[in-house]
Enzyme design. Structure first.
Site, PDB file in Angstrom:
ATOM      1  N   SER A   1      -4.666  78.543  32.067  1.00 20.55           N
ATOM      2  CA  SER A   1      -4.280  79.931  32.360  1.00 20.55           C
ATOM      3  C   SER A   1      -3.150  79.932  33.382  1.00 20.55           C
ATOM      4  O   SER A   1      -2.481  78.910  33.572  1.00 20.55           O
ATOM      5  CB  SER A   1      -5.496  80.704  32.877  1.00 20.55           C
ATOM      6  OG  SER A   1      -5.208  82.072  32.945  1.00 20.55           O
ATOM      7  N   ASN A   2      -2.900  81.031  34.047  1.00 25.11           N
ATOM      8  CA  ASN A   2      -1.873  81.111  35.093  1.00 25.11           C
ATOM      9  C   ASN A   2      -2.338  82.091  36.166  1.00 25.11           C
ATOM     10  O   ASN A   2      -3.440  82.625  36.085  1.00 25.11           O
ATOM     11  CB  ASN A   2      -0.526  81.518  34.480  1.00 25.11           C
ATOM     12  CG  ASN A   2      -0.643  82.847  33.762  1.00 25.11           C
ATOM     13  OD1 ASN A   2      -0.938  83.866  34.370  1.00 25.11           O
ATOM     14  ND2 ASN A   2      -0.452  82.817  32.436  1.00 25.11           N
ATOM     15  N   HIS A   3      -1.468  82.321  37.150  1.00 22.66           N
ATOM     16  CA  HIS A   3      -1.904  83.073  38.339  1.00 22.66           C
ATOM     17  C   HIS A   3      -1.697  84.583  38.236  1.00 22.66           C
ATOM     18  O   HIS A   3      -1.828  85.283  39.243  1.00 22.66           O
ATOM     19  CB  HIS A   3      -1.163  82.560  39.578  1.00 22.66           C
ATOM     20  CG  HIS A   3      -1.445  81.120  39.869  1.00 22.66           C
ATOM     21  ND1 HIS A   3      -2.691  80.693  40.278  1.00 22.66           N
ATOM     22  CD2 HIS A   3      -0.665  80.019  39.787  1.00 22.66           C
ATOM     23  CE1 HIS A   3      -2.660  79.381  40.455  1.00 22.66           C
ATOM     24  NE2 HIS A   3      -1.442  78.945  40.156  1.00 22.66           N
TER      25      HIS A   3
END
Ligand code: PMT
Length: 394
Positions: A206-208
């Site tokens: 995923s990412n932030h």
């Protein structure tokens, strides 16, 4: 958001009257002009001096004061909205049956529409069929009766009858009486947040992204009267307004399916989500065991949702992409604008302090099809949303 709104706050005699200090402060902070009318009993619970100081207005109580008649008809005509809070069982009963033994009730009877009651009482009084019947009468006359909360009551018992908190009342006022019409009739699709691509039942890529930027855009469009469909990746955040339709998704594939469902019927599309570019080629059905020293994951490309929408964009639709870049920012953003057939692109640079993932603030460069660039300051994400909208419609 309530700038220029003229609100009468009718305070009646219940213990929750003390919370009208907070409600008044919040309404004034939102830009409303507040005129307080108290029932004679309410002054036992909260000081008129405090309310008059907070509202920047003289508090009115009686039909006659200082040898003067308080003109309830003028007051009713002046107000865009009358909030009666706390609305006691006694006040609800009198209002339902047209009694007019106070300035507050005379003003209520003189006002034709936009009247909101915020009930507060003990559970037995609330559940009493007489009170419920009075509420039915007021509802049938198109008056707005807010629900009561449940919890600790002034009598010491737990139950139904608590007045909603001032913050909840203001949110209701904003959503139901505060929206402007500058985007009314427009249907908006917004993506926000990250996507999660599963490796096995417990792990994902995923990412932030927090979803804050897309949610701020959704709330701003909604406040301006638009109909908003928000496709939201996994985040603990959600929009404050009930009227924003949210579809929760996890993967890029799910986000694409949701976008495709709504795309045809919307006028403006904002793609603020940080979609994972790659996903694991296969998803293990069991948790991958920690046996080997190294583990190789093969990733394959996710479909580019925005590019697909750019290909099928119809005349009149406005497609706005976002770009998060760490180098050659303008060049890369311009390439995305062109290759994805966008009308605008909103560029975020990873080099800007306080901007991008997770922050409450952001700093962007908005670029249109002609290559014109509009640079924002570092602003709250809500203000960035306003900045984007102001350039879209200029
Ligand atoms: O959510 P926050 O914490 O508030 O952070 C906001 C933000 C930084 C995520 C947001 O402002 C932002 O910049 N979003 C775009 C991030 C991104 O993924 O950029 P990109 O350059 O990789 O993608 C370009 C555009 O294509 C984006 O509109 C993206 O939604 C879209 N895209 C990308 C890949 C893919 N498979 N499908 C897509 O639709």
């Amino acid at each position: 958001m309530l700038e220029g709104k003229k609100i009468i706050l009718g305070v009646t005699g219940g213990i929750a009257a003390y919370k009208m200090t907070s409600l008044t402060r919040l309404l004034v902070k939102e830009g409303a002009s507040v005129q307080i009318i108290m029932s004679p009993e309410a002054v036992q619970f909260v000081s008129p001096l405090v309310l008059s100081t907070l509202s920047n207005n003289q508090v009115l109580i009686h039909l006659h004061e200082n040898n003067q008649w308080n003109n309830h008809i003028e007051l009713a005509t002046w107000a865009d909205l009358m909030i009666i809070a706390p609305a006691t069982a006694n006040t609800l009963a009198k209002a339902a049956h047209g009694l007019s033994d106070s300035l507050l009730l005379a003003t209520f009877l003189s006002k034709k529409s936009n009247i909101m009651f915020v009930p507060a009482m003990d559970e037995d009084m609330w559940l009493n069929p007489i009170t419920q019947k009075n509420i039915d009468i007021l509802t049938s006359l198109d008056h707005d009766i807010l629900p009561v909360g449940e919890g600790f009551l002034a009598s010491g018992i737990e139950g139904k009858g608590r007045m909603l908190e001032p913050e909840e009342i203001v949110l209701y006022v904003k959503e139901n009486y505060g929206r402007t019409k500058s985007m009314s009739g427009k249907k908006i699709l917004i993506t926000a947040g990250p996507t999660q691509e599963s490796i096995d039942p417990v792990r994902f890529i995923s990412n932030h992204s927090s979803g804050k930027m897309g949610i701020a855009l959704a709330e701003t469009c909604y406040e301006n009267g638009a109909e908003v469909q928000l496709i939201l990746g996994p985040t603990h955040l959600k929009p404050i307004y009930k009227g924003i339709e949210v579809v929760s998704v996890a993967t890029a594939e799910e986000m694409k399916v949701a976008c495709d469902i709504y795309f045809n019927e919307v006028n403006i599309i904002f793609m603020a989500a940080a979609v994972a570019d790659y996903k694991p080629m296969t998803r293990s059905s069991q948790k991958i065991k920690k046996i080997e020293e190294e583990l190789e994951l093969t990733l394959c490309k996710n479909e580019d949702i925005l590019k697909g929408l750019g290909l099928k964009k119809k005349e009149g639709q406005v497609l706005i992409g976002f770009a998060l870049e760490s180098e050659n920012e303008i060049e890369n953003a311009l390439a995305k604008l062109k290759s994805k057939n966008l009308d605008f692109i909103v560029l975020n640079s990873l080099k800007d302090e306080g901007a991008g993932f997770g922050y409450d603030t952001n700093q962007v460069t908005l670029i249109n099809k002609k290559g014109d660039k509009f640079q924002s300051d570092l602003l709250s994400k809500k203000d960035i949303a306003n900045f984007i909208l102001s350039h879209l419609f200029s």
